[in-house]
Each structure stands twice: as structure tokens, then as C-alpha cells.
Design a protein around this motif. Structure first.
Motif, PDB file in Angstrom:
ATOM      1  N   GLY A 107       0.482  -1.279   0.132  1.00  0.00           N
ATOM      2  CA  GLY A 107       0.208  -0.120   0.065  1.00  0.00           C
ATOM      3  C   GLY A 107       0.853   1.359  -0.091  1.00  0.00           C
ATOM      4  N   ARG A 108       0.398   2.437   0.446  1.00  0.00           N
ATOM      5  CA  ARG A 108       0.927   3.631   0.556  1.00  0.00           C
ATOM      6  C   ARG A 108       1.987   3.691   1.386  1.00  0.00           C
ATOM      7  NH1 ARG A 108      -4.549   4.643   0.342  1.00  0.00           N
ATOM      8  NH2 ARG A 108      -4.624   4.899   2.451  1.00  0.00           N
ATOM      9  N   GLY A 109       2.256   3.055   2.348  1.00  0.00           N
ATOM     10  CA  GLY A 109       3.549   3.094   3.236  1.00  0.00           C
ATOM     11  C   GLY A 109       3.165   3.948   4.430  1.00  0.00           C
ATOM     12  N   ILE A 110       4.011   4.048   5.337  1.00  0.00           N
ATOM     13  CA  ILE A 110       3.992   4.977   6.848  1.00  0.00           C
ATOM     14  C   ILE A 110       5.318   5.841   6.565  1.00  0.00           C
ATOM     15  CG2 ILE A 110       3.794   4.888   9.192  1.00  0.00           C
ATOM     16  CD1 ILE A 110       2.267   2.183   8.878  1.00  0.00           C
ATOM     17  N   PRO A 111       5.225   6.928   6.859  1.00  0.00           N
ATOM     18  CA  PRO A 111       6.602   7.637   7.379  1.00  0.00           C
ATOM     19  C   PRO A 111       7.482   7.125   8.344  1.00  0.00           C
ATOM     20  CG  PRO A 111       4.920   9.186   6.795  1.00  0.00           C
ATOM     21  CD  PRO A 111       4.170   7.862   6.986  1.00  0.00           C
ATOM     22  N   ALA A 151       3.970   6.296  16.349  1.00  0.00           N
ATOM     23  CA  ALA A 151       2.900   7.006  16.528  1.00  0.00           C
ATOM     24  C   ALA A 151       1.536   6.145  16.262  1.00  0.00           C
ATOM     25  CB  ALA A 151       2.862   8.221  15.861  1.00  0.00           C
ATOM     26  N   VAL A 152       1.726   5.257  14.957  1.00  0.00           N
ATOM     27  CA  VAL A 152       0.412   4.665  14.870  1.00  0.00           C
ATOM     28  C   VAL A 152      -0.170   4.061  15.866  1.00  0.00           C
ATOM     29  CG1 VAL A 152       1.240   4.633  12.488  1.00  0.00           C
ATOM     30  CG2 VAL A 152       1.934   2.721  13.843  1.00  0.00           C
ATOM     31  N   PHE A 153       0.553   3.726  16.777  1.00  0.00           N
ATOM     32  CA  PHE A 153      -0.216   2.931  17.982  1.00  0.00           C
ATOM     33  C   PHE A 153      -0.667   3.618  18.952  1.00  0.00           C
ATOM     34  CE2 PHE A 153       3.052  -0.177  16.108  1.00  0.00           C
ATOM     35  CZ  PHE A 153       2.383  -1.141  15.765  1.00  0.00           C
ATOM     36  N   GLN A 154      -0.563   4.889  18.873  1.00  0.00           N
ATOM     37  CA  GLN A 154      -1.221   5.862  19.983  1.00  0.00           C
ATOM     38  C   GLN A 154      -2.668   6.099  19.847  1.00  0.00           C
ATOM     39  OE1 GLN A 154       0.654   7.222  22.421  1.00  0.00           O
ATOM     40  NE2 GLN A 154       2.322   6.283  21.692  1.00  0.00           N
ATOM     41  N   PRO A 155      -3.587   5.885  20.840  1.00  0.00           N
ATOM     42  CA  PRO A 155      -4.733   6.204  20.799  1.00  0.00           C
ATOM     43  C   PRO A 155      -5.264   7.531  20.217  1.00  0.00           C
ATOM     44  CG  PRO A 155      -4.264   5.356  22.905  1.00  0.00           C
ATOM     45  CD  PRO A 155      -3.075   5.798  22.422  1.00  0.00           C
ATOM     46  N   PHE A 203       4.901  -4.243  16.139  1.00  0.00           N
ATOM     47  CA  PHE A 203       5.647  -2.885  15.840  1.00  0.00           C
ATOM     48  C   PHE A 203       5.634  -3.117  14.466  1.00  0.00           C
ATOM     49  CE2 PHE A 203       8.916  -6.337  16.759  1.00  0.00           C
ATOM     50  CZ  PHE A 203       9.804  -6.029  15.517  1.00  0.00           C
ATOM     51  N   VAL A 204       6.049  -1.651  13.783  1.00  0.00           N
ATOM     52  CA  VAL A 204       6.357  -1.532  12.256  1.00  0.00           C
ATOM     53  C   VAL A 204       7.753  -2.205  11.979  1.00  0.00           C
ATOM     54  CG1 VAL A 204       6.316   0.071  10.318  1.00  0.00           C
ATOM     55  CG2 VAL A 204       4.697   0.346  12.362  1.00  0.00           C
ATOM     56  N   LYS A 205       7.965  -3.139  11.586  1.00  0.00           N
ATOM     57  CA  LYS A 205       9.195  -3.624  10.977  1.00  0.00           C
ATOM     58  C   LYS A 205       9.741  -2.747   9.835  1.00  0.00           C
ATOM     59  CE  LYS A 205      11.582  -7.662   9.245  1.00  0.00           C
ATOM     60  NZ  LYS A 205      11.407  -9.005   8.407  1.00  0.00           N
ATOM     61  N   ASP A 206       8.955  -2.416   8.968  1.00  0.00           N
ATOM     62  CA  ASP A 206       9.502  -1.746   7.780  1.00  0.00           C
ATOM     63  C   ASP A 206       8.352  -0.923   7.079  1.00  0.00           C
ATOM     64  OD1 ASP A 206      11.653  -0.764   5.986  1.00  0.00           O
ATOM     65  OD2 ASP A 206      11.237  -2.391   4.628  1.00  0.00           O
ATOM     66  N   SER A 207       8.635   0.111   6.365  1.00  0.00           N
ATOM     67  CA  SER A 207       7.690   0.598   5.547  1.00  0.00           C
ATOM     68  C   SER A 207       8.589   1.822   4.729  1.00  0.00           C
ATOM     69  CB  SER A 207       6.750   1.348   6.302  1.00  0.00           C
ATOM     70  OG  SER A 207       5.677   2.197   5.609  1.00  0.00           O
ATOM     71  N   GLU A 208       7.937   1.673   3.415  1.00  0.00           N
ATOM     72  CA  GLU A 208       8.450   2.694   2.570  1.00  0.00           C
ATOM     73  C   GLU A 208       7.311   3.366   1.692  1.00  0.00           C
ATOM     74  OE1 GLU A 208      11.814   2.951  -1.095  1.00  0.00           O
ATOM     75  OE2 GLU A 208      11.325   1.060   0.020  1.00  0.00           O
ATOM     76  N   ILE A 209       7.299   4.676   1.580  1.00  0.00           N
ATOM     77  CA  ILE A 209       6.368   5.468   0.877  1.00  0.00           C
ATOM     78  C   ILE A 209       6.221   5.223  -0.447  1.00  0.00           C
ATOM     79  CG2 ILE A 209       5.323   7.845   0.412  1.00  0.00           C
ATOM     80  CD1 ILE A 209       5.318   7.243   3.386  1.00  0.00           C
ATOM     81  N   GLY A 210       4.724   4.740  -0.616  1.00  0.00           N
ATOM     82  CA  GLY A 210       4.649   3.977  -2.133  1.00  0.00           C
ATOM     83  C   GLY A 210       4.779   2.871  -2.659  1.00  0.00           C
ATOM     84  N   LYS A 211       5.521   2.042  -1.528  1.00  0.00           N
ATOM     85  CA  LYS A 211       5.828   0.552  -1.767  1.00  0.00           C
ATOM     86  C   LYS A 211       5.027  -0.319  -0.727  1.00  0.00           C
ATOM     87  CE  LYS A 211      10.204   1.261  -4.078  1.00  0.00           C
ATOM     88  NZ  LYS A 211      11.451   0.887  -4.442  1.00  0.00           N
ATOM     89  N   GLY A 212       4.995  -0.001   0.486  1.00  0.00           N
ATOM     90  CA  GLY A 212       4.219  -0.763   1.184  1.00  0.00           C
ATOM     91  C   GLY A 212       4.683  -0.841   2.898  1.00  0.00           C
ATOM     92  N   THR A 213       4.051  -1.563   3.668  1.00  0.00           N
ATOM     93  CA  THR A 213       4.323  -1.558   4.947  1.00  0.00           C
ATOM     94  C   THR A 213       4.401  -3.166   5.487  1.00  0.00           C
ATOM     95  OG1 THR A 213       3.364   0.289   5.317  1.00  0.00           O
ATOM     96  CG2 THR A 213       3.689  -1.012   7.457  1.00  0.00           C
TER      97      THR A 213
END
Length: 411
Positions: free
Chosen positions: A341-345, A351-355, A384-394
Motif C-alpha cells: 500500500g501507501r506506506g508509513i513515514p 505514533a500509529v499505535f497511539q490512541p 511494531f512496524v518492522k519496515d515501511s516505504e512510502i509508495g511501496k508498502g508496510t
């Protein structure tokens, strides 16, 4: 602006405010230190001149000599008088245990025995004084010169370190206060979560029971025991029952049992994939025989939250892969859930795990927060987020202990 970003801005603003206070304190203290240091140098110069007068004019009247001694003895900084070769012949304000003569504070006159002192100690003191201040050079009437060295008084030394001690104490207090208030806030949040979960489970209980009865009645009335649509309706009603059961388990200690991880994940994926776009491909791979201690309804919820985020991140056609791998050395099981998908910075990995954190306009930002709670608190694992790249996936990684080494989590 979502609540997490708002909280981050408040924390940043408070950090800047604290930095301004600390900087102001240091600047003002340094100003005081500078003025006091200048005043002490003036005192050292007066002490040097008075000592020179005593040395050069030994025959002046007693009243004047007493006055000079009074001026000299009123100046309290540790000091050393040496010649151009660093030979020490007079000192004041140093450790009196390092000399064994009774008149150590008297000026050494011609013909008077030199004081006996600890050379190593006084050389160390001379080195310290040289590092702190340049010498005061006093020219004598006989053409020789004195080099007067001095070091900061105890008051000035304490004033130099005071702001750092003060800031350290303030920092310790703030850390303790933050920890206490954060613990209180989390406790209050837990109570809110618990109350909402129990109430949701209670409210869902009656209509779910009614729906289950209605499904059975439809099957009987229309002789639709094998109708696939009725079966899917029944599956969704059972799913609602599972959801209500999940909420009822929040806040209580879940029962964990050994399960084949591949079978549990495969069963959930088979249920989940027919309820999302058929343009998304699902793949489950890896070790098919490892077992982990699971509460299946709660673990399904973990998978659902992560996979929902993955499907939302895929704009049209995509792939979601779940890979299971056992690390025998660490006695752990790795579950990697990857999407294209779009990926996560990278700055948002935590931060993605914060309420309250969400990138969707209609999202609540609670799914991954609940996921973290269920994995870490109830399954004694990590997510946890192991790896992510914008435009390539997470890729999200879940780590569980093997059922052979499992230790119950402390709830």
C-alpha cells in the motif's frame, strides 16, 4: 488535527518553554558568576599589593602594619605567591594539614626558615590556579617580581555549579511528576476502555441473540438449510457474537491455549478476504506446524485490525501476505503481515499505535492501539512496524513466544 498530533505540539511547546527557563537561569547565573569573578580578582590584586607592602616596608609603624594585615586577612580566596621559576614561598587559604609550622600564614622575611610543605599538593594547587586565572604580576622595589595565583572561592565555585544542580533537581522532579501523572492518566483511560467495552458487550448481547434466532427461523420457514446466502448471514451473526465476546474479555485475564498458528491465521484470512475487495490477494506462508499460546477471538481481532489498515492503504489492486517463521534460538515466533500500500513515514512508526492517531477522515484511531494492548498485555508478545516505504508498502511484525516457553502475562 488528530488528538495525537495536538498532544505532540503541546509537549513540544512545553519543552521549548522549559528550555527557555533553563537558558534564562544559566545566562543570569553566568552573569552573576562573571561579576563575582571580577570582584574576586580585584580582591586578589588588593591582597597582592598589601602583601607586597608588608614585605617591602617592614619598618613602618605598628598601626599601619596592623591596618595592612587586616586588609590582607579579610580576603578569603586561596592564593599562592611564586617567583618566575614557580618556586612557591607563600600561600593562604589552602589545606593547613599540608604544612607543619605554626607561622605558615606569616610572610617569610629574610633569614626566616622556609615553611615545610607538601610539594606535590602545592604544585597541584598551583596548576589549578594557573588554569583558572592568569597571574597577577607585582613588581617589587628591589627589581624582582611576584606572580600571584589564586583560585575561585568556595562561594563562586558553588555558584558556578548551582544552576546545573538546580536544573537537575527540576528535571528529576518533572520526570517523577510526568511518570506519576502519566500512570494516573493511563489508569483513567483503562477504566474508560473497560467501561465502554463492557457496556458495548452488554448492549450487543440481546440483538445478537435475536438475530441468531431469526436466522434459524428463516432456514426453517423457507427450507433454506443449504442456502449460501443464509449461511453467510449466519457467519456474520456469529462474527457479531465473537465481537461481543471480545469486548467482554477486555479488562479481564484471557484464557490462553496452545493453537496451531498457521491454522488460526488461515481460518481468519478465509473469513476476511471475502468481505473485502476481490482485487486484493491474500497469501499465508511459512512454517505450518508451530504452536503458540493464543486466545483465538482476541488474536483474530489483532489480525483484523492490522489487515483492515492494510486494505485501506491499498488504493486498488494489491497483495497482503502473512508469513510465519519460528526462531528456534530465541524460542520466538515471528508473524510478518506485509502489504504493498501507501506506506508509513518512518517518523510515524511509533505514533500509529497511539490512541487517536489516524490518517482517515472518519477513523477513530483505536484499532492499532487495541492491537498493541492485546499483543503485549494479553499475549506477552510484541508488535511494531518492522519496515515501511512510502509508495511501496508496510510490514507489521508480531512476536510471540513459543508455547513451550510461554510465561503467563501479568495483567
Amino acid at each position: 488535527m488528530n488528538p495525537y498530533q495536538n498532544n505532540q505540539r503541546w509537549k513540544f511547546a512545553l519543552l521549548i518553554f522549559a528550555a527557555i527557563i533553563a537558558g534564562t537561569s544559566l545566562i543570569y547565573t553566568n552573569y552573576l558568576v562573571k561579576n563575582l569573578s571580577a570582584a574576586e580578582r580585584t580582591k586578589a590584586e588588593v591582597w597582592a599589593m598589601s602583601t607586597r607592602n608588608i614585605f617591602d616596608m617592614p619598618d613602618v609603624n605598628d598601626e599601619f602594619t596592623t591596618f595592612i594585615y587586616a586588609i590582607r586577612d579579610s580576603l578569603a580566596m586561596p592564593a599562592i605567591i611564586a617567583d618566575a621559576r614557580d618556586s612557591i614561598f607563600y600561600w593562604k587559604g589552602l589545606d593547613t594539614s599540608r604544612t607543619n609550622i605554626s607561622f605558615q600564614n606569616e610572610i617569610v622575611m629574610e633569614g626566616t626558615p622556609m615553611p615545610k610543605y607538601d610539594p606535590a599538593y602545592f604544585n597541584r594547587q598551583l596548576k589549578i590556579m594557573k588554569e583558572q586565572h592568569p597571574p597577577i604580576i607585582v613588581d617589587l622595589y628591589n627589581g624582582e617580581s611576584w606572580y600571584i595565583y589564586y583560585k575561585d572561592s568556595a562561594l563562586l565555585t558553588q555558584l558556578r555549579i548551582f544552576p546545573y544542580v538546580q536544573l537537575s533537581l527540576i528535571a528529576i522532579f518533572l520526570v517523577i511528576a510526568y511518570t506519576v501523572f502519566n500512570s494516573i492518566r493511563k489508569s483513567e483511560q483503562n477504566q474508560v476502555w473497560l467501561g465502554m467495552a463492557k457496556e458495548a458487550a452488554h448492549q450487543l448481547g440481546t440483538p445478537i441473540s435475536s438475530l441468531m434466532a431469526w436466522v434459524e427461523l428463516i432456514k426453517a420457514k423457507f427450507n433454506a438449510e443449504d442456502d449460501p446466502l443464509i449461511d453467510e448471514m449466519g457467519q456474520d451473526v456469529k462474527r457479531l457474537e465473537v465481537v461481543a465476546d471480545r469486548f467482554s474479555k477486555i479488562g479481564s485475564k484471557p484464557v490462553l491455549e496452545p493453537h496451531n498458528l498457521y491454522d488460526v491465521i488461515k481460518d481468519f484470512v478465509n473469513y476476511f478476504k471475502i468481505r473485502v475487495s476481490d482485487k486484493i490477494e491474500f497469501v499465508v506462508s511459512g512454517d505450518k506446524h508451530v504452536e503458540a499460546m493464543l486466545n483465538v477471538p482476541l488474536f483474530d481481532w489483532v489480525l483484523e485490525n492490522i489487515m483492515k489498515n492494510a486494505t485501506n492503504a491499498i488504493d486498488s489492486t494489491g497483495k497482503i501476505e502473512v508469513r510465519i517463521e519460528e526462531n528456534i534460538v530465541r524460542e520466538q515466533i515471528f508473524i510478518d503481515i506485509s502489504d504493498n500500500g501507501r506506506g508509513i513515514p518512518r517518523s510515524m512508526f511509533d505514533a500509529v499505535f497511539q490512541p487517536g492517531f489516524t490518517t482517515r477522515k472518519r477513523g477513530w484511531g483505536l484499532g492499532l492501539s487495541l492491537t498493541k494492548r492485546m499483543v503485549e498485555n494479553y499475549h506477552n508478545g510484541q508488535v511494531f512496524v518492522k519496515d515501511s516505504e512510502i509508495g511501496k508498502g508496510t510490514t507489521f511484525r508480531i512476536i510471540l513466544k513459543s508455547s513451550l516457553v510461554y510465561e503467563p502475562a501479568k495483567i
